[in-house]
Structures are given as C-alpha cells and as structure tokens.
Design an enzyme around this catalytic site. Structure first.
Site, mmCIF file in Angstrom:
data_model
loop_
_atom_site.group_PDB
_atom_site.id
_atom_site.type_symbol
_atom_site.label_atom_id
_atom_site.label_comp_id
_atom_site.label_asym_id
_atom_site.label_seq_id
_atom_site.Cartn_x
_atom_site.Cartn_y
_atom_site.Cartn_z
ATOM 1 N N LYS A 1 34.242 10.386 1.718
ATOM 2 C CA LYS A 1 32.822 10.041 1.560
ATOM 3 C C LYS A 1 32.137 11.000 0.599
ATOM 4 C CE LYS A 1 28.646 9.329 4.390
ATOM 5 N NZ LYS A 1 28.109 9.485 5.773
ATOM 6 N N GLU B 1 32.525 4.337 11.149
ATOM 7 C CA GLU B 1 32.494 5.753 10.806
ATOM 8 C C GLU B 1 32.332 6.559 12.107
ATOM 9 O OE1 GLU B 1 28.887 6.967 8.813
ATOM 10 O OE2 GLU B 1 29.866 8.620 7.795
ATOM 11 N N CYS C 1 28.938 4.362 4.774
ATOM 12 C CA CYS C 1 27.566 4.587 5.204
ATOM 13 C C CYS C 1 26.589 4.838 4.052
ATOM 14 C CB CYS C 1 27.528 5.716 6.232
ATOM 15 S SG CYS C 1 26.051 5.662 7.282
#
Ligand SMILES: *[C@@H]1O[C@H](CO)[C@@H](O)[C@H](O)[C@H]1NC(C)=O
Ligand SMILES: *[C@@H]1O[C@H](CO)[C@@H](O)[C@H](O)[C@H]1NC(C)=O
Ligand SMILES: *[C@@H]1O[C@H](CO)[C@@H](O)[C@H](O)[C@H]1NC(C)=O
Ligand SMILES: *[C@@H]1O[C@H](CO)[C@@H](O)[C@H](O)[C@H]1NC(C)=O
Ligand SMILES: *[C@@H]1O[C@H](CO)[C@@H](O)[C@H](O)[C@H]1NC(C)=O
Ligand SMILES: *[C@@H]1O[C@H](CO)[C@@H](O)[C@H](O)[C@H]1NC(C)=O
Ligand SMILES: *[C@@H]1O[C@H](CO)[C@@H](O)[C@H](O)[C@H]1NC(C)=O
Ligand SMILES: *[C@@H]1O[C@H](CO)[C@@H](O)[C@H](O)[C@H]1NC(C)=O
Length: 519
Positions: A179, A80, A211
């Site tokens: 995300k 990321e 994440c």
C-alpha cells in the site's frame, strides 16, 4: 524535509501466462469480515499469540472461501487488516509480520512452506486457494530486512508494509502489492514508489491497490488507463463519511467513472462506521451490502463480465464539462451562502421551489441543476453546492464537487452534515458542472444509505440525470471530481519522518474522530 517526485514508474509488473481458455464472464466473491481484534497492548505479544489471533480470523475467512468456491466463484477478495485490525505501533505489529517474497520466485507456499523461513499465514492462505481451487486475495503484513547503512532503514532493521497477496487456484503466489497511500498507519512504511501490480487470469486482467489509494492517481488511475485492467480487486477498512465518501457510494461511483469492475471487501465494524462492500460493474452496481445493525460478516457473489469494455452495456465516453460550459448559466442566486462539508467550504444555494433551474459557482466551477420534486416536503431542505480546492485539513487532494444534498435540519447551518433519512422524491434531476478535470465520479445516495442501480444515467455531455421514473427519496446526488494534477505533492521524503508524521496525525485524528475518513 525533502520533496520527491511522484513519477509513475513500474515497480512491479507480473504477467502470468494463460493456460486455460478464456471466459466471457466469471463469478466474483467479496467477504465483509467482522474482524476479531487483539487486546489493547503497549508491549508486543509473542509470535505464537499473534499467530493464534490471525488463525482465529482465518477460520472465519476459510468458511467464506469454501462457500465462495461451492458457488463456483473464481476469485474471492477479503478486507484490509482482516487478520489483526489496525491499532498498532511499529513494535506491536511486528509479531504479526511475515517476509513475503517477490511473486517472480514462483512459489506455492502450500507445497513448500519452509522455503522462505517462518511463513505459516502464507502457507495457510495458499492451501485455502489450492484446496478450494479459487483465487484468494488477502491483506497481510510484510517485513523486509534493510541495511543500517541505508539512511532510510528504520531502527529495527525492517521496512514494514501493508500488503495484499493473491494466490491462484494452484496456491501459487501470483501478485503482491505494498500500500502506498497510508492513512494514519504508524505501524507501516510507505514504499519508495507506487507499485503497479497486475495479474492475468482466464477471466481478465486484474489490478489491485488498497483503501485510501483509491483517492489518488497512482497507482489507481494508471492501472486502468495504461495497464488496461478489466477488474480491480480492492481490500479496504473504510470508515464511512457522509455525505460524499460513504463506501458503497464512492466505490460504485469510481467503478462507473473509471469504466472497470471493482470488487470491494470492507471490514465490518459498526462502531467505527466500517461497513459497505460490493461488486461494481462500470454500468451499475451488481450487488452491495451496507449493515449498521448487526455485527455479522457477509459474503457477496455476482457474475461479472471478464472484459467489461467489450460489453454492450459499457458506458459511453463522457465529456464532463460539455453541457455545463455550453449552456447559458441559470441566473446565479442572490442568496448563495457558505457552508461546510467536513473542513471544506462550499458555496450553497437552496432549492426554494418545488422545481427550478439553479446555478451555484465557486471560483471556476459552476454547478447547474434542473429539478422537479414530486412534493416539497415542509421539513426538508435541499441545497445545491459547489466546491473547488484542496480538501480537508491535510490539503493534499484537489477536489471539484457539484452536489445536491438534503440538509440535516431546516436550519441552513446544518447543510453538509451527515443525514441518513429523507422523504423527498424527484421525478427530474439533471446535475452538471464546468469541471477542469476529466476524472469525475457520479454518486447517487438514497434514503437509509442505499444505492440507486438502474435509476440514473450519465449522458455523454456530462449531465447526471434521473432515469426510469420517480426516484426513491434522495440524500445526495453528486459529481465528485478529482483534479490530480493540482494535488499538493510535497510530503516528507524519509520513511522515518513519514512514520513520525503519521503518528502525530493519527494522534490528532483520534482526538477529532469526526475527521477520520478511512484507515
Ligand atoms: C483478550 O483478553 C482476554 C482476557 O484476558 C482473553 O480471554 C482473550 O482471549 C484475549 N483475546 C485475544 C484476542 O488475545
Ligand atoms: C488442504 O487439504 C489438505 C489435504 O487434503 C489438508 O491436509 C489441509 O489441512 C488443507 N488445508 C487447508 C488450509 O484447507
Ligand atoms: C550493508 O551495506 C554495506 C555497505 O554497502 C555492505 O558492505 C554490507 O555487506 C551490507 N550488509 C548487508 C547485511 O547486506
Ligand atoms: C459515524 O457516522 C456518524 C454519522 O454519519 C457520525 O456522527 C459519527 O461521528 C461517526 N463515528 C465515527 C467513529 O466516526
Ligand atoms: C475483449 O477484450 C479483450 C481485451 O480487453 C480482447 O483481447 C478480446 O479480443 C475482446 N473480445 C471480443 C470478443 O471482442
Ligand atoms: C468538452 O466539451 C467542451 C465544450 O464543448 C470542449 O471545449 C472541450 O474541448 C471538450 N473536451 C474534450 C476532452 O473533448
Ligand atoms: C428550467 O429550464 C428548462 C429549459 O432549460 C425549462 O424548460 C423549464 O421550464 C425551467 N424550469 C423552471 C422551473 O424554470
Ligand atoms: C461564493 O458565492 C458568492 C456569491 O455568488 C461569490 O461572491 C463568491 O465569490 C463565491 N465564493 C467563491 C470562493 O467563489
């Protein structure tokens, strides 16, 4: 402020047809990247300068991709924020963004670079995949024009998303994911719903998220349970937090708890405690990397099963509370005391003796431990702890945790604080808890932040036990449970409000760095 429901819905679902015969195993690669960061600026740089920086980072990723392909990897995952870092406002990230089309458009950017406007980064990524005949996952920024008559459309006329893209061996865009669970990222918007993105390959079905998403039910758990993915690809910029949420520790535990392969590529940035990438199979970590000493990137490769559920090593189904609810609790200790791991108040009890049986409870959660140390070290104190409740300052995630951990010093007030070294070895430990959730992730972290592959097991009655002889010195043995249905879902419904919330939060978090978990 309004509340919107957190329903599971299929936002994106890409299904590719298979052209090549199926493979039983494949070689996976992940790359931990020491990202070259932009200079601090309050005014946006030009698009050319943004491109220059992204290309510098891509030069490094390119050599990793080539190395992976030379070693016959089928897929490589990069981290990321690997092209530009994380410190932005909505305005300063803008020159780095490209419009990323829906994969259903059937697009090979390498062959048709101008079809969707100015998209040099997508073209280069696609060519890297195509030229090297390897699947490539990268994390870049997407901008989507919106209509000012749409009340949630941001003032600049664009939604901005933290986005993963995947190109196949021909350079075709096969998957895109925005995300959902942003962590302190005022530069990006939250998509309307969690997107459930999968792609099929000759080496299994893949799912992806990014994440902080890994701490929540959607899309992470839904991809595994309802979409039956074999492997999750997971770019992250993860700040390690001891004792429970260090990258290698939690990610390996998640792969085991969920029963999928997990390919993790983390950023390498020692000053922010970002390191820890790995290739994790359900029964054991295959390879991992943790390096707080150098500033270097690192490629990891390993062979993994295309369909881990078919493998003879596939872990058995576990009832996490079976043992703990069946036994008569060990006498509850009189000297239970309160302590904190980060902002969470645990009930702790000390392991006074060289061996013993202990129970510590908090509300409905009772944690049981049977243990025997090789030697009771004079300068080391271990405790057994229980926590059940909404976690941290934000109090959104409901956690249930049973943990045996080494205290930072012999002063009990330090129990739960980060500690990286230990001497105490155990020849027996057996940890269990009366969990109300079926989502429990088994963690074992050793001296100097190492994992313990092959040296512990989870029994089908929910006990986490030592295996194959004496352990290495232990920092923590934990059962980390997430009770998703007890999460608090009330978050602001409008994107701009959200952005403000995240901006405020990020300011707070910058002040109290201690509380930052991950980007
Ligand atoms: C940051 O600024 C220095 C000095 O002006 C310059 O040499 C360097 O190239 C800049 N770095 C980036 C990533 O723009
Ligand atoms: C891919 O290969 C083509 C032709 O061999 C070359 O022109 C191009 O620069 C390569 N691109 C990348 C990103 O490797
Ligand atoms: C924006 O929405 C209005 C009303 O729905 C519509 O008339 C207009 O064409 C839209 N503009 C664009 C650029 O899509
Ligand atoms: C990094 O971790 C150490 C110990 O785990 C902690 O003391 C320190 O505050 C962390 N640094 C940041 C920037 O979070
Ligand atoms: C392995 O699993 C896949 C899907 O999970 C299934 O389609 C396939 O038939 C299985 N293969 C064997 C040999 O069991
Ligand atoms: C797990 O075991 C407990 C105790 O034996 C039992 O009450 C419970 O129903 C079991 N849970 C599941 C999901 O089988
Ligand atoms: C702990 O319990 C086990 C059986 O449950 C027993 O065999 C053992 O002796 C106990 N250990 C101690 C130190 O009390
Ligand atoms: C913590 O343990 C003490 C002593 O056993 C108990 O009285 C108290 O209820 C526990 N705290 C919570 C929140 O359960």
């Amino acid at each position: 402020m309004s509340t919107f429901s957190f329903q599971t819905s299929v936002a994106v679902f890409t299904l590719m047809t298979l052209h090549v015969s199926a493979l039983d195993t494949f070689i996976a690669a992940v790359y931990e990247h020491a990202v070259i960061l932009p200079n601090k600026t309050e005014t946006p740089v030009s698009q050319d300068d943004a491109l220059l920086l992204m290309n510098k980072n891509l030069d490094i990723l390119e050599s990793a991709i080539k190395q992976a392909a030379e070693q016959d990897a089928q897929i490589i995952v990069t981290p990321e924020d690997a092209l530009y870092g994380w410190k932005f406002t909505r305005e300063t990230i803008f020159p780095y963004l490209e419009d990323i089309p829906d994969p259903q458009t059937t697009w090979i950017p390498c062959e048709d670079p101008h079809r969707f406007g100015h998209t040099p980064i997508q073209a280069r990524l696609s060519c890297l995949a195509k030229n090297n005949s390897i699947y490539v996952l990268a994390n870049i920024g997407d901008k989507k024009p919106c209509n000012s008559s749409d009340s949630t459309c941001p003032a600049n006329g664009y939604y901005q998303y933290n986005t993963n893209v995947v190109y196949n061996k021909k350079g075709k865009l096969v998957a895109r994911y925005h995300k959902y669970h942003l962590y302190s990222e005022p530069q990006f918007d939250v998509p309307e719903k969690p997107e459930l993105v999968t792609f099929d390959t000759p080496f299994g079905r893949f799912g992806m998220f990014t994440c902080f998403d890994i701490l929540f039910h959607d899309p992470a758990v839904t991809l595994v349970e309802d979409f039956h993915v074999d492997t999750i690809v997971f770019p992250t910029a993860w700040m390690n937090v001891l004792p429970l949420l260090t990258a290698i520790e939690f990610h390996s535990a998640w792969a085991m708890g969920m029963g999928v392969n997990l390919l993790v590529a983390n950023i390498h940035h020692v000053h922010l405690n970002m390191t820890g990438s790995g290739i994790y199979a359900p029964h054991s970590p295959k390879v991992y990397h943790y390096d707080m000493k150098t500033g270097l990137g690192k490629i990891l490769l390993s062979e993994v099963d295309s369909h881990p559920r078919n493998s003879s090593a596939y872990p058995i189904a576990v009832n996490w509370s079976a043992y703990a609810t069946a036994i008569k609790p060990f006498p509850v200790q009189k000297n239970t005391f309160r302590g904190f791991i980060s902002k969470d108040m645990f009930n702790f009890t000390e392991l006074f003796e060289k061996s013993g049986n202990l129970t510590v409870c908090q509300k409905d959660l009772c944690c049981h431990l049977s243990y025997r140390m090789l030697k009771k070290e004079e300068n080391e104190v271990y405790v057994l702890g229980a926590f059940t409740g909404l976690h941290g300052r934000r109090r959104r995630e409901y956690w249930q945790v049973c943990t045996m951990l080494k205290c930072k010093t012999t002063n009990l007030i330090t129990c739960g604080q980060p500690v990286e070294t230990a001497l105490t070895r155990f020849d027996v430990f057996s940890l269990s808890g009366t969990f109300g959730t079926e989502y429990v992730f088994p963690e074992v972290l050793l001296n100097r932040i190492q994992l313990s592959p092959g040296k512990f097991a989870v029994l089908n009655d929910g006990r986490l036990v030592n295996k194959n002889g004496l352990s290495e010195p232990i920092l923590t043995v934990s059962l980390f449970g997430r009770w998703y249905t007890k999460d608090s879902h009330s978050i602001s419904g409008s994107t701009s409000n959200l952005a403000t919330t995240y901006l405020l939060m990020s300011t707070l978090l910058m002040i109290t760095l201690q509380n930052i978990m991950m980007v």
